[in-house]
Motif scaffolding. Structure first.
Motif, PDB file in Angstrom:
ATOM      1  N   ALA A 354      55.685  80.331 -79.479  1.00 16.84           N
ATOM      2  CA  ALA A 354      55.734  78.665 -79.927  1.00 16.84           C
ATOM      3  C   ALA A 354      56.622  78.663 -80.325  1.00 16.84           C
ATOM      4  N   LEU A 355      56.757  78.591 -81.500  1.00 15.71           N
ATOM      5  CA  LEU A 355      57.242  77.464 -82.814  1.00 15.71           C
ATOM      6  C   LEU A 355      59.051  77.490 -82.137  1.00 15.71           C
ATOM      7  N   ALA A 356      59.418  79.074 -82.439  1.00 17.40           N
ATOM      8  CA  ALA A 356      60.877  79.060 -81.510  1.00 17.40           C
ATOM      9  C   ALA A 356      61.336  78.003 -80.384  1.00 17.40           C
ATOM     10  N   MET A 357      60.205  77.718 -79.668  1.00 17.98           N
ATOM     11  CA  MET A 357      60.181  77.752 -78.139  1.00 17.98           C
ATOM     12  C   MET A 357      60.316  76.347 -78.778  1.00 17.98           C
ATOM     13  N   VAL A 358      59.983  75.139 -79.198  1.00 16.18           N
ATOM     14  CA  VAL A 358      59.777  73.840 -79.481  1.00 16.18           C
ATOM     15  C   VAL A 358      61.148  73.669 -79.600  1.00 16.18           C
ATOM     16  N   ASP A 359      61.923  72.756 -79.409  1.00 19.30           N
ATOM     17  CA  ASP A 359      63.532  72.498 -79.108  1.00 19.30           C
ATOM     18  C   ASP A 359      63.167  71.452 -81.212  1.00 19.30           C
ATOM     19  N   HIS A 360      64.226  72.825 -81.806  1.00 21.40           N
ATOM     20  CA  HIS A 360      64.001  72.344 -83.422  1.00 21.40           C
ATOM     21  C   HIS A 360      64.850  70.801 -83.872  1.00 21.40           C
ATOM     22  N   ARG A 361      65.989  70.989 -82.951  1.00 27.52           N
ATOM     23  CA  ARG A 361      66.595  69.486 -83.081  1.00 27.52           C
ATOM     24  C   ARG A 361      65.585  68.512 -83.548  1.00 27.52           C
ATOM     25  N   ALA A 362      64.930  67.770 -82.462  1.00 21.34           N
ATOM     26  CA  ALA A 362      64.151  67.217 -82.630  1.00 21.34           C
ATOM     27  C   ALA A 362      62.572  67.399 -82.080  1.00 21.34           C
ATOM     28  N   TRP A 363      62.002  67.575 -83.603  1.00 22.18           N
ATOM     29  CA  TRP A 363      59.944  67.262 -83.570  1.00 22.18           C
ATOM     30  C   TRP A 363      59.451  66.531 -82.879  1.00 22.18           C
ATOM     31  N   ASP A 364      59.939  65.223 -82.997  1.00 20.11           N
ATOM     32  CA  ASP A 364      58.857  64.586 -82.646  1.00 20.11           C
ATOM     33  C   ASP A 364      59.380  64.064 -81.352  1.00 20.11           C
ATOM     34  N   GLN A 365      59.895  64.405 -80.217  1.00 14.90           N
ATOM     35  CA  GLN A 365      60.083  64.676 -78.868  1.00 14.90           C
ATOM     36  C   GLN A 365      58.653  64.196 -78.347  1.00 14.90           C
TER      37      GLN A 365
END
Length: 418
Positions: A354-365
């Protein structure tokens, strides 16, 4: 723009004959390892002992040979995009260094090490970066072949990473229960259907509650839907399942099992701790002594039971066969996992997924939380299917179908996902 300049990614239509050849060669290792028996033959070739001078040192030359063979399709694809010169030479060197590094880690890994040691962590990171976070690979070139608008692209770098991972974790550092095979039995099909039922019971209500689905479901044509589903299975589902289920969850489970065996030996006065010199599923083996241990025992005038030799040489039992008594207790046990260690490995690997699926370039989306929850449930379902079948192809089938239905039919919001 800076990332685009730093990372040479070339998306092309496969019109050049060299592109067709290179693209086809990328899928050869996938076909070989899906063939029954190939992984065992590779492991036997790598670990066999004999007196011939050439094969005696196979653990030194075989990984280098594999690295060169894996480099061939990359050279063909890179040559189709670059003229002979410094740029082409640097790209080939960078790709070869990336392929050779996991081979070198396997060669230097001492036998009998516990699973998920430093070497395994390095191998996992090398495999994970191109599969999920290829925008971190600033110095690695990539060639992407476009199949159809809106479909996943054939990524040279990603498939090279998966091919290297197959050779490492199925041949040079083999993992039990990896399960990259085309052979599925009726029991596996029942587990796959169970995965579909869990997806419908967990993902649908959660997606509706989070307003994660679109309001106009898609209606693709049947022939295009089947083709698109097959592309997703090969280019999206298999790489992710190989990484997170066949490797990460597998290593977590093996590490927890090893720790449990060590605890029995140190706190419960277990008679003997059997350490396997074969760097396979578990450094702490629940099988009989290895051949080296039997020779040592014979030298110490220990009696060797012939039945133990046949037990060691017999095929390793599958996960469901090892826990057959548990599964035979009833429907509830058939649906559950036998030990807390199995559940622990499942939850940890699903959180990592799940952590890998979330876009790391913008955690605050805005939709990062929704993506994390949906990806966590999705990972739990696929990890459950893999654990019950011990086959990444079974969990990849569930992954591909659920992914296609969710994204292409129900129009799930994946703007905050990679």
């Amino acid at each position: 723009t800076a990332l685009a300049l730093a990372t040479p990614v070339m998306a092309v239509h496969p019109s050049n004959p060299l592109v067709w050849v290179g693209g086809a060669l990328l899928f050869v290792p996938l076909g070989l390892f899906a063939t029954p028996g190939f992984a065992n033959k590779m492991s036997s070739l790598y670990f066999a002992q004999d007196e011939l001078e050439l094969t005696q040192y196979r653990r030194k030359w075989l990984p280098h040979l594999i690295s060169i063979l894996l480099l061939v399709p990359d050279v063909v694809l890179l040559k189709s995009q670059h003229e002979v010169g410094a740029t082409l030479a640097w790209n080939i060197f960078a790709i070869y260094a990336y392929i050779a590094l996991p081979m070198a880690v396997c060669m230097m890994r001492p036998p009998g090490k516990l699973p998920l040691d430093t070497g395994d962590l390095i191998l996992v990171l090398l495999l994970a970066v191109p599969v999920f976070t290829n925008y971190y690979t600033y110095f690695l070139p990539d060639v992407e072949l476009k199949i159809h608008d809106g479909w996943p692209k054939i990524s040279m770098l990603q498939l090279t990473a998966i091919n290297a991972g197959l050779f490492v974790f199925s041949g040079l550092r083999p993992l039990r229960d990896f399960g990259f095979t085309i052979l599925l039995n009726c029991r596996d099909l029942l587990r796959i259907l169970t995965g579909f039922a869990l997806a419908a019971a967990l993902l649908l209500p959660t997606g509706v509650a989070l307003d994660h689905f679109g309001h106009a479901p898609g209606r693709p044509r049947l022939e295009w839907a089947v083709a698109h589903l097959l592309v997703i299975f090969v280019l999206v589902s298999l790489p992710q399942e190989i990484l997170f289920r066949g490797v990460i969850q597998n290593l977590l489970h093996a590490r927890l099992e090893s720790s449990a065996e060590l605890k029995k030996y140190t706190t419960e006065s277990q008679e003997r701790l059997r350490l396997s010199s074969y760097p396979g599923y578990n450094a702490v083996s629940n099988m009989e002594e290895s051949e080296d241990e039997k020779v040592a025992g014979q030298a110490a005038d220990e009696e060797i039971d012939p039945e133990e030799v046949s037990a060691f040489s017999s095929p390793y039992k599958e996960f469901q066969d090892l826990h057959s008594r548990f599964y035979a207790r009833g429907v509830c046990c058939w649906l559950a996992l036998p030990t807390c260690r199995d559940w622990g490995a499942l939850f940890i690997s699903s959180i990592l997924y799940a952590l890998a699926m979330v876009d790391h370039r913008a955690w605050d989306q805005q939709h990062n939380g929704e993506v994390f929850v949906m990806a966590l449930l999705f990972g739990l379902i696929c990890g459950y299917v893999w654990r019950q079948t011990s086959k990444v192809t079974a969990s990849a089938i569930v992954h591909a179908v659920v992914y296609y239905v969710g994204v292409k039919v129900l129009r799930a919001n994946v703007n905050a996902a990679l």
